[in-house]
Design a protein around this motif. Structure first.
Motif, PDB file in Angstrom:
ATOM      1  N   ARG A 237      10.527  25.301   5.200  1.00  0.00           N
ATOM      2  CA  ARG A 237      10.208  26.599   5.795  1.00  0.00           C
ATOM      3  C   ARG A 237       8.895  26.551   6.572  1.00  0.00           C
ATOM      4  N   TYR A 238       8.019  25.648   6.146  1.00  0.00           N
ATOM      5  CA  TYR A 238       6.706  25.565   6.783  1.00  0.00           C
ATOM      6  C   TYR A 238       6.669  24.528   7.910  1.00  0.00           C
ATOM      7  N   SER A 241      10.349  26.250  12.614  1.00  0.00           N
ATOM      8  CA  SER A 241      10.474  27.677  12.931  1.00  0.00           C
ATOM      9  C   SER A 241      11.901  27.954  13.400  1.00  0.00           C
ATOM     10  N   TYR A 245      12.148  33.786  13.444  1.00  0.00           N
ATOM     11  CA  TYR A 245      10.690  33.706  13.329  1.00  0.00           C
ATOM     12  C   TYR A 245      10.026  34.181  14.630  1.00  0.00           C
ATOM     13  N   ASN A 256       3.166  35.522  12.928  1.00  0.00           N
ATOM     14  CA  ASN A 256       3.965  34.396  13.447  1.00  0.00           C
ATOM     15  C   ASN A 256       3.462  33.873  14.801  1.00  0.00           C
ATOM     16  N   CYS A 258       2.455  30.630  15.324  1.00  0.00           N
ATOM     17  CA  CYS A 258       2.606  29.182  15.472  1.00  0.00           C
ATOM     18  C   CYS A 258       3.620  28.809  16.545  1.00  0.00           C
ATOM     19  N   PRO A 262       5.512  26.987  10.966  1.00  0.00           N
ATOM     20  CA  PRO A 262       4.935  28.147  10.277  1.00  0.00           C
ATOM     21  C   PRO A 262       3.845  27.790   9.271  1.00  0.00           C
ATOM     22  N   LEU A 263       3.617  26.489   9.071  1.00  0.00           N
ATOM     23  CA  LEU A 263       2.601  26.042   8.115  1.00  0.00           C
ATOM     24  C   LEU A 263       1.244  26.675   8.393  1.00  0.00           C
ATOM     25  N   TYR A 264       0.861  26.735   9.648  1.00  0.00           N
ATOM     26  CA  TYR A 264      -0.467  27.245   9.992  1.00  0.00           C
ATOM     27  C   TYR A 264      -0.533  28.767   9.896  1.00  0.00           C
ATOM     28  N   ASP A 265       0.588  29.434  10.089  1.00  0.00           N
ATOM     29  CA  ASP A 265       0.617  30.872   9.843  1.00  0.00           C
ATOM     30  C   ASP A 265       0.421  31.156   8.362  1.00  0.00           C
ATOM     31  N   ALA A 266       1.053  30.335   7.541  1.00  0.00           N
ATOM     32  CA  ALA A 266       0.892  30.505   6.106  1.00  0.00           C
ATOM     33  C   ALA A 266      -0.540  30.185   5.676  1.00  0.00           C
ATOM     34  N   LEU A 271       1.603  34.841   8.408  1.00  0.00           N
ATOM     35  CA  LEU A 271       3.049  34.632   8.340  1.00  0.00           C
ATOM     36  C   LEU A 271       3.740  35.950   7.980  1.00  0.00           C
TER      37      LEU A 271
END
Length: 635
Positions: A237-238, A241, A245, A256, A258, A262-266, A271
């Motif tokens: 998931r990370y 995308s 998303y 959202n 990125c 999505p790693l950097y949004d998290a 996110l």
């Protein structure tokens, strides 16, 4: 006032902007002629990559417009309108920019670039590491900054968010400054791997094309990424995308940010919490009818010929956004279109062309996979009726309220103007409409009120009969061209007793040599047109339209109406009609729905309803296209 670097340097060049790539192509051709090879010429690789990227984006554009392919996996069911298409017209500006920057790099460092090998495993790994470690977080912060700074968002990023429905071209529709930033982000892994000594041509090709692939995927408006891998391996998931998303980013713009991970949004807590749940919901409901909004109205069209088939939005949406005309580029695609059409005939199924929204109601256009000439083949009659019947039953099952039949799909000789299906299926809930009542009304309102005599060809056809009966009630003398006395007398007996003498049978065109109002319902040759007196006007309801042979006469257009101004989601033109204009029979089905009429409009035209249907069309904001009608209304 435009922001700094918000407009493109070649904005005023129009289609001539492609000449900027001329030196690159010229260098390729020169190398071929002088050296006899392309292998060591980086301009050749730039040209190839440019062409591949163009076709790659066009493929994704076609896929996004194939509403019939995966209707249950679409994220936003609204159609692409003309406004969005025009805004994204110059989507390929970024490709020109990157080609120019790459060609300048080739000029500055020719020796260095020639030493780059074709393949390097370390090069591929290095590009991936640099993308994950530098490009992704850099894009995140640049993107976030463009949103958080009001000036930057307004002048450099808002153009992308003006598109109501995501499309692959939406991703490329950016300002000059933003394109420079994205180009720098793409260039970091490529340039970094080359400087470190691990560069490879395969890595450059692969990285650029994968970058384009993932951007188009994220903006395609179709959720094609399965949700099962995310459940089995949650860490994915990370790393990947999805279209959902990116759709959420356009709806809730403070989340959202990125590029692909999505790693950097998290990590930086931006996110959107609904990203994976909405993705799962869309994928899980695929194949279920409730996932697809049921249209209130369906227009059952048909293909005219091979070239006109290329006018469908899913083939080339920019081409479809203008009235159909035969173009040189379309000829290049003719063989491919022919093969695909043959496959469609073998598949023999109806497919969705376009949809639009009118006053919160959903409208769709389906098509029967048959070309115009097939409707006149005796052995094809049963098969064509089978497809039309199947479409009607499918619409009835879905809960469609009105299905309108286009031109040849309601041919009297084919199915009695739709009567065949209504008589066979008495319990139909969907209303079958041929729309010819409004077609007759449009033609009749084109005729000036002071006209005392008209010449009518196609006089015993469905439309010809209605026009003749209506005009004779207005005490207009109608010269009905027909060789069948029996059919003429049958129509004449339908007229009121005191009006029957206004209907006159004629068997030759010479009978109209003094009549200046011709109503053409059957195709006539230039020789037959020559019998019309100078100054005559040709009204017509014949398909295809007659050739404008006489310079001393005037010619009317096919009966058509402009849809109301509040129609939404319109993004393609109906054959040769202008934007927002549909054939009168199409408009007749729309009026049938908006009025909530519960009867079927099939078979012969009810002359008593012509004025009723016309007034209903005016009430709902439909407008006649003919200038003569407009002038009469204004007076």
């Amino acid at each position: 006032m435009a922001g700094f670097l918000s407009s493109w340097p070649w904005e005023n060049l129009g289609k001539y902007k492609y000449l900027l790539c001329g030196p690159v192509v010229a260098k390729v051709l020169y190398s071929r002629m002088e050296e006899g090879t392309f292998k060591e010429d980086w301009c050749f690789h730039i040209s190839i990559l440019f062409a591949v990227r163009v076709f790659h984006h066009l493929f994704w554009s076609s896929f996004s417009n194939m509403l019939f392919l995966m209707p249950d996996r679409r994220i936003n069911h609204q159609g692409y309108d003309f406004k969005q298409i025009d805004k994204e017209w110059d989507w390929d500006n970024f490709l020109i920019l990157q080609a120019l920057i790459a060609s300048m790099a080739c000029c500055l460092f020719p020796t260095f670039l020639e030493s780059i090998p074709l393949w390097s495993t370390k090069g591929l790994v290095t590009v991936m590491i640099l993308h994950v470690a530098i490009s992704e977080p850099l894009y995140y912060w640049v993107h976030r900054c463009l949103h958080r700074n009001k000036y930057l968002f307004t002048h450099h990023h808002s153009v992308k968010h003006c598109s109501p429905v995501l499309h692959p071209f939406t991703a490329a529709n950016v300002t000059f400054l933003e394109s420079l930033l994205v180009t720098a982000i793409i260039g970091i892994p490529i340039l970094g791997s080359c400087v470190m000594g691990y560069g490879a041509r395969s890595a450059i090709y692969g990285y650029v094309l994968v970058f384009d692939f993932l951007r188009c995927l994220g903006h395609c408006n179709v959720e094609i990424v399965p949700h099962q891998p995310f459940q089995t391996l949650p860490f994915l998931r990370y790393l990947i995308s999805t279209p959902t998303y990116h759709e959420l980013h356009h709806k809730e713009m403070d989340t959202n940010f990125c590029l692909f991970m999505p790693l950097y949004d998290a990590a930086w807590k931006t996110l959107n919490s609904k990203s994976w749940e909405l993705h799962k919901k869309i994928r899980s409901s695929a194949g279920k009818e409730e996932r697809v909004p049921v249209p209130d109205f369906v227009f059952l069209a048909h293909m005219v010929d091979i070239s006109a088939a290329m006018h469908a939005p899913f083939v080339w949406r920019t081409y479809a956004s203008f009235p159909y005309t035969m173009r040189v580029l379309a000829l290049l695609g003719w063989p491919i279109t022919f093969v695909i059409t043959m496959m469609m005939w073998a598949w023999a199924n109806t497919f969705l062309i376009s949809c639009y929204n009118l006053r919160t109601k959903l409208f769709e256009t389906w098509a029967v996979p048959r070309l115009g000439f097939q409707y006149f083949l005796p052995f094809a009659k049963e098969g064509i009726n089978h497809h039309i019947e199947d479409a009607i039953l499918r619409a009835d099952q879905l809960g469609v309220k009105v299905i309108s039949l286009a031109a040849l799909n309601k041919n009297e000789a084919l199915n009695g103007g739709g009567t065949l299906f209504v008589d066979k299926h008495r319990d139909l809930k969907v209303r079958v409409v041929h729309g010819n009542t409004l077609t007759a009304a449009v033609i009749l309102h084109e005729i000036p009120t002071d006209v005392k005599e008209v010449f009518l060809t196609g006089a015993t056809s469905k439309l010809g009969r209605a026009i003749a009966l209506y005009l004779c009630r207005r005490r207009v003398r109608v010269l009905m061209l027909t060789l069948s006395t029996e059919r003429f007398q049958k129509i004449q007996k339908e007229a009121p007793q005191d009006c029957q003498n206004y209907l006159v049978q004629v068997t030759k065109y010479q009978a109209a040599r003094n009549c200046k109002t011709w109503i053409v319902g059957k195709w006539i040759t230039p020789r037959e047109q020559s019998w019309a007196p100078p100054g005559a006007h040709f009204h017509q309801f014949v398909v295809p339209p007659i050739l404008p042979f006489r310079r001393d006469c005037t010619y009317g257009d096919l009966a058509a109406m402009r849809l109301p101004d509040d129609a939404q989601g319109l993004g393609s033109c109906e054959y040769t009609m202008d934007r927002g204009v549909v054939h009168a029979c199409h408009a007749g089905g729309v009026v049938h729905l908006l009025e909530g009429w519960t009867h079927h409009e099939v078979g012969a035209i009810d002359v008593d309803r012509i004025d009723l249907v016309w007034n209903a069309a005016m009430k709902h904001g439909l407008k006649p296209v003919s200038s003569s009608v407009t002038e009469q209304q204004e007076s």
